[in-house]
Design a protein around this motif. Structure first.
Motif, PDB file in Angstrom:
ATOM      1  N   ILE A  30      48.599  34.202-108.419  1.00  0.00           N
ATOM      2  CA  ILE A  30      48.211  32.823-108.116  1.00  0.00           C
ATOM      3  C   ILE A  30      49.027  32.294-106.944  1.00  0.00           C
ATOM      4  O   ILE A  30      50.258  32.288-107.000  1.00  0.00           O
ATOM      5  N   PHE A  31      48.346  31.875-105.903  1.00  0.00           N
ATOM      6  CA  PHE A  31      49.004  31.100-104.855  1.00  0.00           C
ATOM      7  C   PHE A  31      49.039  29.659-105.355  1.00  0.00           C
ATOM      8  O   PHE A  31      48.046  28.940-105.303  1.00  0.00           O
ATOM      9  N   ASP A  32      50.180  29.294-105.865  1.00  0.00           N
ATOM     10  CA  ASP A  32      50.377  28.035-106.588  1.00  0.00           C
ATOM     11  C   ASP A  32      50.454  26.874-105.600  1.00  0.00           C
ATOM     12  O   ASP A  32      51.416  26.737-104.847  1.00  0.00           O
ATOM     13  N   THR A  33      49.454  26.014-105.626  1.00  0.00           N
ATOM     14  CA  THR A  33      49.427  24.898-104.685  1.00  0.00           C
ATOM     15  C   THR A  33      50.522  23.870-104.981  1.00  0.00           C
ATOM     16  O   THR A  33      50.884  23.084-104.098  1.00  0.00           O
ATOM     17  N   GLN A  34      51.055  23.851-106.195  1.00  0.00           N
ATOM     18  CA  GLN A  34      52.174  22.961-106.484  1.00  0.00           C
ATOM     19  C   GLN A  34      53.405  23.344-105.647  1.00  0.00           C
ATOM     20  O   GLN A  34      54.245  22.495-105.344  1.00  0.00           O
ATOM     21  N   ASP A  96      63.906  29.330-112.911  1.00  0.00           N
ATOM     22  CA  ASP A  96      64.171  28.056-112.259  1.00  0.00           C
ATOM     23  C   ASP A  96      63.402  26.942-112.971  1.00  0.00           C
ATOM     24  O   ASP A  96      62.491  27.190-113.764  1.00  0.00           O
ATOM     25  N   THR A  97      63.792  25.713-112.682  1.00  0.00           N
ATOM     26  CA  THR A  97      63.293  24.571-113.457  1.00  0.00           C
ATOM     27  C   THR A  97      61.784  24.440-113.404  1.00  0.00           C
ATOM     28  O   THR A  97      61.118  24.282-114.440  1.00  0.00           O
ATOM     29  N   TYR A  98      61.206  24.523-112.199  1.00  0.00           N
ATOM     30  CA  TYR A  98      59.760  24.369-112.090  1.00  0.00           C
ATOM     31  C   TYR A  98      59.039  25.473-112.851  1.00  0.00           C
ATOM     32  O   TYR A  98      58.069  25.213-113.583  1.00  0.00           O
ATOM     33  N   ALA A  99      59.499  26.709-112.701  1.00  0.00           N
ATOM     34  CA  ALA A  99      58.836  27.840-113.357  1.00  0.00           C
ATOM     35  C   ALA A  99      58.858  27.686-114.869  1.00  0.00           C
ATOM     36  O   ALA A  99      57.849  27.943-115.547  1.00  0.00           O
ATOM     37  N   LYS A 100      59.983  27.266-115.407  1.00  0.00           N
ATOM     38  CA  LYS A 100      60.083  27.116-116.865  1.00  0.00           C
ATOM     39  C   LYS A 100      59.148  26.010-117.364  1.00  0.00           C
ATOM     40  O   LYS A 100      58.481  26.164-118.392  1.00  0.00           O
ATOM     41  N   GLU A 101      59.085  24.907-116.642  1.00  0.00           N
ATOM     42  CA  GLU A 101      58.200  23.813-117.053  1.00  0.00           C
ATOM     43  C   GLU A 101      56.736  24.229-116.929  1.00  0.00           C
ATOM     44  O   GLU A 101      55.915  23.917-117.812  1.00  0.00           O
ATOM     45  N   ARG A 102      56.395  24.927-115.838  1.00  0.00           N
ATOM     46  CA  ARG A 102      55.016  25.397-115.638  1.00  0.00           C
ATOM     47  C   ARG A 102      54.612  26.367-116.742  1.00  0.00           C
ATOM     48  O   ARG A 102      53.529  26.250-117.326  1.00  0.00           O
ATOM     49  N   ASP A 103      55.499  27.315-117.053  1.00  0.00           N
ATOM     50  CA  ASP A 103      55.171  28.321-118.059  1.00  0.00           C
ATOM     51  C   ASP A 103      55.001  27.696-119.444  1.00  0.00           C
ATOM     52  O   ASP A 103      54.159  28.142-120.229  1.00  0.00           O
ATOM     53  N   LEU A 104      55.801  26.691-119.730  1.00  0.00           N
ATOM     54  CA  LEU A 104      55.660  26.006-121.015  1.00  0.00           C
ATOM     55  C   LEU A 104      54.278  25.364-121.129  1.00  0.00           C
ATOM     56  O   LEU A 104      53.616  25.448-122.173  1.00  0.00           O
ATOM     57  N   LYS A 105      53.823  24.745-120.045  1.00  0.00           N
ATOM     58  CA  LYS A 105      52.492  24.114-120.052  1.00  0.00           C
ATOM     59  C   LYS A 105      51.390  25.165-120.180  1.00  0.00           C
ATOM     60  O   LYS A 105      50.403  24.953-120.893  1.00  0.00           O
ATOM     61  N   VAL A 106      51.553  26.301-119.499  1.00  0.00           N
ATOM     62  CA  VAL A 106      50.560  27.374-119.607  1.00  0.00           C
ATOM     63  C   VAL A 106      50.499  27.899-121.038  1.00  0.00           C
ATOM     64  O   VAL A 106      49.420  28.224-121.564  1.00  0.00           O
ATOM     65  N   SER A 107      51.653  27.942-121.723  1.00  0.00           N
ATOM     66  CA  SER A 107      51.694  28.450-123.096  1.00  0.00           C
ATOM     67  C   SER A 107      50.911  27.564-124.066  1.00  0.00           C
ATOM     68  O   SER A 107      50.545  28.001-125.154  1.00  0.00           O
ATOM     69  N   HIS A 108      50.644  26.317-123.665  1.00  0.00           N
ATOM     70  CA  HIS A 108      49.833  25.433-124.496  1.00  0.00           C
ATOM     71  C   HIS A 108      48.343  25.702-124.310  1.00  0.00           C
ATOM     72  O   HIS A 108      47.519  25.196-125.080  1.00  0.00           O
ATOM     73  N   ILE A 109      48.020  26.497-123.294  1.00  0.00           N
ATOM     74  CA  ILE A 109      46.629  26.867-123.039  1.00  0.00           C
ATOM     75  C   ILE A 109      46.326  28.245-123.618  1.00  0.00           C
ATOM     76  O   ILE A 109      45.307  28.449-124.269  1.00  0.00           O
ATOM     77  N   LEU A 110      47.232  29.196-123.368  1.00  0.00           N
ATOM     78  CA  LEU A 110      47.083  30.566-123.859  1.00  0.00           C
ATOM     79  C   LEU A 110      48.422  31.044-124.407  1.00  0.00           C
ATOM     80  O   LEU A 110      49.480  30.616-123.929  1.00  0.00           O
ATOM     81  N   HIS A 111      48.367  31.940-125.377  1.00  0.00           N
ATOM     82  CA  HIS A 111      49.615  32.529-125.860  1.00  0.00           C
ATOM     83  C   HIS A 111      50.341  33.175-124.687  1.00  0.00           C
ATOM     84  O   HIS A 111      49.772  33.969-123.938  1.00  0.00           O
ATOM     85  N   PHE A 112      51.615  32.817-124.516  1.00  0.00           N
ATOM     86  CA  PHE A 112      52.395  33.275-123.346  1.00  0.00           C
ATOM     87  C   PHE A 112      53.436  34.268-123.823  1.00  0.00           C
ATOM     88  O   PHE A 112      54.238  33.968-124.707  1.00  0.00           O
TER      89      PHE A 112
END
Length: 452
Positions: A30-34, A96-112
């Motif tokens: 993913i080329f992350d636009t954020q 890093d902070t952004y990655a951890k927050e992003r991954d947590l949100k993704v885990s609410h969509i699919l099992h991470f």
């Protein structure tokens, strides 16, 4: 089991734990636009990543897999993919902070599912006997060595896979539930190709083999090619940390001392470990109240390499022109920035983050906190580098300085390291020093004492 294999800081097929998981898979990048939306179109790192992603796609196709490339907000992309019946998304940990927050949100969509890959040790692996993290490197280093086993060298093999078939081709942008596909070119995501990319990991490893015997001392000398130049490969995972460790074991078995280099790899782990356990370090001091004095004019002089301090300006020019900076020079520049100029370390960290090809959040942030004297390191705030003594010691003939500041090429090296000479003589095309180091360091100490 239908898995999404999310490639991030592991852009390779060799020794990749992602590919050790079998079943029906969809490899993606993913080329992350954020992240991308705040970068300039000529950012060199995007060129590096883009070219390496295309190479990864080609390598996967040879294994009867493929890499689907997306451009957009990861949350929107995984929302779309979740509807296709995937059981989980698998990715290597990013701390890093952004990655951890992003991954947590993704885990609410699919099992991470996290896999350990980027560093030698898992951040929860090396702890004090009471279960708390180490704050000082030397004890961490000693404990790490007792934990280090052959398991940390283990290579991952590629499992049997079935490719999940999709209609995605090129680069897919997800926008308001609409799919728009672009050709596989960096212009498709709004960036310019501005960095020639060569696959030279094997060459760098062979060169490192010849450098290791003198690494402990030579790596600090600016004109010498004594460092590994592997930081960008480790940052983006085009070389696995385990492959590098196995290489060091082989070299050690030939009678070459690899300990000084191994120690630096542990230091890399230590900074990631600290940022994992103390995420507030990304923006806030660990100790002391002082935060520097905001001064846009001083900041501009530093960023434009016109401080009049040769080794500092040479380092900044190297950074701006190549995306690299010698490790010792990074320390000299950061000390000058935070102590002589009394600027906020966060400003310097962001400036380096903007241009370093090998930018790693943990290493950059914790190094700047070390220089500012505000971090976890036990050394006090009054550690201040004298840039003239540093350049004289590590670049005696001024070869590094003259390479990046040709305006000084006719000057005798002894004058380049002589602050008084530079303050009292006019050099065509190059400014006089913007301050006296002794006076600036005394002002810094006075300021720090007031802020304790």
């Amino acid at each position: 089991m239908k898995r999404i294999l999310w490639f991030r800081r592991d852009l390779r097929i060799e020794d990749n734990p992602l590919l050790s998981l079998g079943g029906e898979v969809l490899p993606i990048f993913i080329f992350d636009t954020q992240i991308l939306d705040v970068l300039p179109p000529e950012d060199r790192r995007v060129s590096f990543i883009f070219n390496r992603v295309l190479k990864l796609k080609n390598e996967l196709q040879k294994k009867e897999l493929d890499l689907k490339i997306f451009w957009g907000d990861p949350l929107e992309i995984f929302t779309m993919l979740e509807a296709q019946g995937f059981d989980e998304v698998v990715a290597s940990g990013d701390y890093d902070t952004y990655a951890k927050e992003r991954d947590l949100k993704v885990s609410h969509i699919l099992h991470f599912r996290y896999l350990h890959d980027t560093y030698i040790f898992n951040p929860e692996e090396v702890l004090k006997d009471n279960g708390t993290p180490y704050l000082v490197f030397t004890p961490f280093y000693k404990k790490s060595k007792t934990f280090f086993t052959k398991a940390h060298l283990q290579a991952y093999t590629i499992a049997d896979h079935t490719l999940y078939e999709t209609s995605y081709e090129g680069i897919t942008k997800v926008e308001a539930d609409k799919e728009k596909t672009f050709p596989l070119h960096i212009r498709s995501i709004g960036f310019k190709e501005n960095l020639p990319i060569t696959d030279n990991v094997s060459i760098k490893l062979e060169q490192l083999k010849t450098k290791l015997a003198g690494y402990a001392t030579d790596r600090d000398f600016l004109p010498k090619e004594a460092t590994s130049h592997l930081s960008i490969e480790l940052r983006f995972g085009t070389l696995s940390i385990r492959s590098l460790l196995r290489f060091l074991v082989d070299v050690k078995n030939e009678g070459i001392d690899t300990e000084p280099f191994f120690r630096q790899l542990i230091f890399r782990d230590f900074y990631a470990y600290l940022l994992f356990h103390f995420p507030h370090l990304a923006t806030h001091n660990y100790k002391y109240r002082f935060n520097g004095i905001e001064d846009e004019e001083k900041f501009a002089a530093f960023c434009e390499a016109r401080t009049g301090v040769p080794v500092v300006d040479a380092g900044v020019r190297e950074l701006l022109q190549t995306g690299n900076m010698h490790n010792r020079v990074r320390m000299i520049c950061a000390s000058f920035f935070t102590k002589d100029l009394l600027l906020p370390w966060q400003w310097g960290e962001r400036f380096f983050a903007q241009y370093l090809l090998d930018y790693d959040a943990a290493s950059n942030i914790l190094s700047w906190q070390w220089s500012a004297g505000t971090g976890i390191d036990p050394q006090p705030y009054f550690r201040i580098f004298n840039p003239y003594l540093q350049s004289k010691k590590f670049d005696k003939e001024a070869r590094y300085v003259k390479k990046w500041i040709p305006e000084l090429s006719v000057l005798d090296p002894k004058y380049i390291h002589n602050e008084e000479y530079l303050l009292t003589h006019t050099i065509e095309g190059y400014p006089q020093p913007m301050l006296r180091h002794k006076e600036a360091s005394q002002s810094a100490l006075a300021y720090y004492k007031q802020q304790l």
